[in-house]
Write an enzyme that holds these catalytic residues in place. Sequence first.
Site, PDB file in Angstrom:
ATOM      1  N   ASN A  38       0.820  -1.209   0.000  1.00 48.14           N
ATOM      2  CA  ASN A  38       0.000   0.000   0.000  1.00 48.14           C
ATOM      3  C   ASN A  38       0.857   1.263   0.000  1.00 48.14           C
ATOM      4  O   ASN A  38       1.673   1.475   0.877  1.00 48.14           O
ATOM      5  CB  ASN A  38      -0.899  -0.025   1.245  1.00 48.14           C
ATOM      6  CG  ASN A  38      -2.003   1.018   1.185  1.00 48.14           C
ATOM      7  OD1 ASN A  38      -1.917   1.992   0.456  1.00 48.14           O
ATOM      8  ND2 ASN A  38      -3.037   0.804   1.955  1.00 48.14           N
ATOM      9  N   ARG A 148     -13.710  -5.575  15.706  1.00 48.10           N
ATOM     10  CA  ARG A 148     -12.716  -4.577  16.060  1.00 48.10           C
ATOM     11  C   ARG A 148     -13.421  -3.238  16.245  1.00 48.10           C
ATOM     12  O   ARG A 148     -14.257  -2.838  15.415  1.00 48.10           O
ATOM     13  CB  ARG A 148     -11.651  -4.443  14.964  1.00 48.10           C
ATOM     14  CG  ARG A 148     -10.452  -3.600  15.390  1.00 48.10           C
ATOM     15  CD  ARG A 148      -9.479  -3.359  14.262  1.00 48.10           C
ATOM     16  NE  ARG A 148      -9.898  -2.252  13.408  1.00 48.10           N
ATOM     17  CZ  ARG A 148      -9.096  -1.628  12.545  1.00 48.10           C
ATOM     18  NH1 ARG A 148      -7.834  -2.032  12.401  1.00 48.10           N
ATOM     19  NH2 ARG A 148      -9.536  -0.652  11.787  1.00 48.10           N
ATOM     20  N   TYR A 160      -7.491   8.077  11.654  1.00 47.04           N
ATOM     21  CA  TYR A 160      -7.262   6.904  10.800  1.00 47.04           C
ATOM     22  C   TYR A 160      -7.995   5.684  11.352  1.00 47.04           C
ATOM     23  O   TYR A 160      -7.947   5.397  12.548  1.00 47.04           O
ATOM     24  CB  TYR A 160      -5.758   6.609  10.715  1.00 47.04           C
ATOM     25  CG  TYR A 160      -5.445   5.323   9.987  1.00 47.04           C
ATOM     26  CD1 TYR A 160      -5.468   5.281   8.598  1.00 47.04           C
ATOM     27  CD2 TYR A 160      -5.152   4.163  10.685  1.00 47.04           C
ATOM     28  CE1 TYR A 160      -5.198   4.104   7.927  1.00 47.04           C
ATOM     29  CE2 TYR A 160      -4.884   2.977  10.016  1.00 47.04           C
ATOM     30  CZ  TYR A 160      -4.907   2.963   8.641  1.00 47.04           C
ATOM     31  OH  TYR A 160      -4.654   1.780   7.986  1.00 47.04           O
ATOM     32  N   ASP A 217      -7.182  -1.534  17.794  1.00 48.76           N
ATOM     33  CA  ASP A 217      -5.896  -1.286  17.132  1.00 48.76           C
ATOM     34  C   ASP A 217      -5.359   0.068  17.577  1.00 48.76           C
ATOM     35  O   ASP A 217      -6.021   1.096  17.394  1.00 48.76           O
ATOM     36  CB  ASP A 217      -6.102  -1.303  15.619  1.00 48.76           C
ATOM     37  CG  ASP A 217      -4.797  -1.279  14.841  1.00 48.76           C
ATOM     38  OD1 ASP A 217      -3.741  -1.056  15.456  1.00 48.76           O
ATOM     39  OD2 ASP A 217      -4.840  -1.500  13.616  1.00 48.76           O
ATOM     40  N   HIS A 219      -2.466   1.317  16.371  1.00 45.83           N
ATOM     41  CA  HIS A 219      -1.759   1.886  15.220  1.00 45.83           C
ATOM     42  C   HIS A 219      -0.386   2.472  15.578  1.00 45.83           C
ATOM     43  O   HIS A 219      -0.004   3.523  15.046  1.00 45.83           O
ATOM     44  CB  HIS A 219      -2.620   2.933  14.523  1.00 45.83           C
ATOM     45  CG  HIS A 219      -3.818   2.350  13.828  1.00 45.83           C
ATOM     46  ND1 HIS A 219      -3.710   1.457  12.793  1.00 45.83           N
ATOM     47  CD2 HIS A 219      -5.152   2.515  14.049  1.00 45.83           C
ATOM     48  CE1 HIS A 219      -4.916   1.105  12.388  1.00 45.83           C
ATOM     49  NE2 HIS A 219      -5.811   1.716  13.139  1.00 45.83           N
ATOM     50  N   GLU A 243      -3.985  -4.327  19.646  1.00 47.34           N
ATOM     51  CA  GLU A 243      -3.088  -4.496  18.494  1.00 47.34           C
ATOM     52  C   GLU A 243      -2.154  -3.300  18.330  1.00 47.34           C
ATOM     53  O   GLU A 243      -2.577  -2.153  18.517  1.00 47.34           O
ATOM     54  CB  GLU A 243      -3.934  -4.659  17.232  1.00 47.34           C
ATOM     55  CG  GLU A 243      -3.156  -4.723  15.941  1.00 47.34           C
ATOM     56  CD  GLU A 243      -4.063  -4.718  14.726  1.00 47.34           C
ATOM     57  OE1 GLU A 243      -3.539  -4.516  13.616  1.00 47.34           O
ATOM     58  OE2 GLU A 243      -5.287  -4.912  14.879  1.00 47.34           O
ATOM     59  N   GLU A 269       1.875  -6.368  11.754  1.00 47.82           N
ATOM     60  CA  GLU A 269       1.408  -6.222  10.380  1.00 47.82           C
ATOM     61  C   GLU A 269       2.407  -5.482   9.503  1.00 47.82           C
ATOM     62  O   GLU A 269       2.340  -5.580   8.277  1.00 47.82           O
ATOM     63  CB  GLU A 269       0.039  -5.544  10.332  1.00 47.82           C
ATOM     64  CG  GLU A 269       0.006  -4.083  10.699  1.00 47.82           C
ATOM     65  CD  GLU A 269      -1.404  -3.510  10.597  1.00 47.82           C
ATOM     66  OE1 GLU A 269      -1.577  -2.552   9.834  1.00 47.82           O
ATOM     67  OE2 GLU A 269      -2.315  -4.006  11.268  1.00 47.82           O
ATOM     68  N   ARG A 290       0.575 -10.809  13.691  1.00 48.19           N
ATOM     69  CA  ARG A 290      -0.317 -10.036  12.824  1.00 48.19           C
ATOM     70  C   ARG A 290       0.166  -9.940  11.377  1.00 48.19           C
ATOM     71  O   ARG A 290      -0.385  -9.167  10.582  1.00 48.19           O
ATOM     72  CB  ARG A 290      -0.460  -8.626  13.397  1.00 48.19           C
ATOM     73  CG  ARG A 290      -1.430  -8.518  14.520  1.00 48.19           C
ATOM     74  CD  ARG A 290      -2.874  -8.634  14.044  1.00 48.19           C
ATOM     75  NE  ARG A 290      -3.256  -7.466  13.271  1.00 48.19           N
ATOM     76  CZ  ARG A 290      -3.941  -7.511  12.141  1.00 48.19           C
ATOM     77  NH1 ARG A 290      -4.310  -8.660  11.610  1.00 48.19           N
ATOM     78  NH2 ARG A 290      -4.265  -6.404  11.517  1.00 48.19           N
ATOM     79  N   GLU A 346      -8.441 -11.286  10.233  1.00 46.87           N
ATOM     80  CA  GLU A 346      -9.031 -10.007   9.849  1.00 46.87           C
ATOM     81  C   GLU A 346      -9.723 -10.150   8.501  1.00 46.87           C
ATOM     82  O   GLU A 346      -9.198 -10.772   7.586  1.00 46.87           O
ATOM     83  CB  GLU A 346      -7.931  -8.946   9.761  1.00 46.87           C
ATOM     84  CG  GLU A 346      -8.432  -7.560   9.418  1.00 46.87           C
ATOM     85  CD  GLU A 346      -7.309  -6.526   9.416  1.00 46.87           C
ATOM     86  OE1 GLU A 346      -7.620  -5.325   9.483  1.00 46.87           O
ATOM     87  OE2 GLU A 346      -6.126  -6.930   9.364  1.00 46.87           O
ATOM     88  N   TRP A 410       1.724   6.948  12.848  1.00 46.90           N
ATOM     89  CA  TRP A 410       0.302   7.000  12.476  1.00 46.90           C
ATOM     90  C   TRP A 410      -0.481   5.856  13.094  1.00 46.90           C
ATOM     91  O   TRP A 410      -1.714   5.854  13.034  1.00 46.90           O
ATOM     92  CB  TRP A 410       0.127   7.018  10.957  1.00 46.90           C
ATOM     93  CG  TRP A 410       0.657   5.809  10.233  1.00 46.90           C
ATOM     94  CD1 TRP A 410       1.901   5.622   9.726  1.00 46.90           C
ATOM     95  CD2 TRP A 410      -0.063   4.614   9.927  1.00 46.90           C
ATOM     96  NE1 TRP A 410       2.008   4.388   9.129  1.00 46.90           N
ATOM     97  CE2 TRP A 410       0.802   3.752   9.238  1.00 46.90           C
ATOM     98  CE3 TRP A 410      -1.372   4.197  10.149  1.00 46.90           C
ATOM     99  CZ2 TRP A 410       0.421   2.478   8.793  1.00 46.90           C
ATOM    100  CZ3 TRP A 410      -1.756   2.940   9.710  1.00 46.90           C
ATOM    101  CH2 TRP A 410      -0.868   2.092   9.038  1.00 46.90           C
TER     102      TRP A 410
END
Length: 410
Positions: A38, A148, A160, A217, A219, A243, A269, A290, A346, A410
């Site tokens: 991404n 979630r 976000y 999450d 982040h 998370e 992740e 993750r 997820e 972020w």
Amino acid sequence: MATIERAEVLVTSPGRNFVTLRITTSDGVTGLGDATLNGRELSVAAYLREHVAPILVGLDPQRIEDTWQYLYRGAYWRRGPVTMAAIAAVDVALWDIKGKVAGMPVYQLLGGQSRRGALAYGHASGSDLPSLFQSIRNHLDEGFKAIRVQTGVPGLGQVYGVATDQKPGARYDYEPAGRGVAPAEEAWDTRSYLRHIPTIFAAVREEFGYDLPLLHDGHHRMTPNQAAILGKSLEPYDLFWLEDCTPGENQEGLRRVRSQTTTPLAIGEVFNTVFDYQTLITEQLIDYVRSAVTHTGGITALKKLMDFAAVYQIKSGFHGPTDVSPVGQAAALHLDVSLPNFGIQEYMKHSDDTLRVFRTGYTFEDGLLHPGDAPGLGVEYDDELGATFEYSPAYLPVNRLQLDGSMHDW
């Protein structure tokens, strides 16, 4: 003996940008692999086209392990998201081919099913409690058995991972990658967030009870000490996991979090190899892995990582947003149903356009995902339709502190 005859890189953008590798053997069997990164999609596309595809031609497609080692250990430069996404695409495409040649779904080649299906969690969010509650109800109506929970924070603008538009009866999965030549900028204040989040989970538990598994999450936005404070404050609300509470590359920082809270922790992740997890697993500092198949070297590498984690009673919770293509999601599902230490998956449903370009065989029923029983991965790519959706730059937002405008995680 069949050999690899062609390796093509396909870029399409049916709502999100996706990079797909298609390998074709000399006897006409094709396999697909996801190479989507991404916001950096074209870097992986170029890595595959210029450096990987040419050296694949002539190799034996059945030698998956050897090819993985060839691409990872044979190159001087190792690891990193671009390299590992490229290796993952090759690996997954070869597993797809092997399944088709064997006439079996990939999970059968991984040892067969360990469960009927993979428990999935959906993304509920809202800018305030009424919109959040509506989002949770929408997901429950869709059949989700785990949710979630993300929320807006008073005094901040767009956050976000939080949708601003929730309508009764329609599930809305927030799409955070904005089209444009540069990322959007969002404001952040950690102290406001730490005060607000426990009140949200208290309200959700009051409304929906304690039987519903809830996830959250962070982040990467907190220091280890802030993450410990949040984990402790959320203990009364029995989270399935917290998370990415703090940047995971500082593996030692998780010792502080772990020592201060019993809230289960999930991380990884943005990780790319087993080495990112080494301390976290051996010291049992996390509860869930993750990673995405797409970003961690493919099925071959993630299977080994989960076997390592199983020794320490750590389970899977693979990354599955809509910027992992249906090919990557299918690959995860084949692992999910076969792993003995599966935890949760997820699941964000892709757009209708995406699912027309990528025709999938996996299913979602009664809260469980299943990869299907077609040989290989069970995903086919429509070249003609895919070519109509041209790539355009898209980026996740960046965070700046509300107080002084300095950059923040972020």
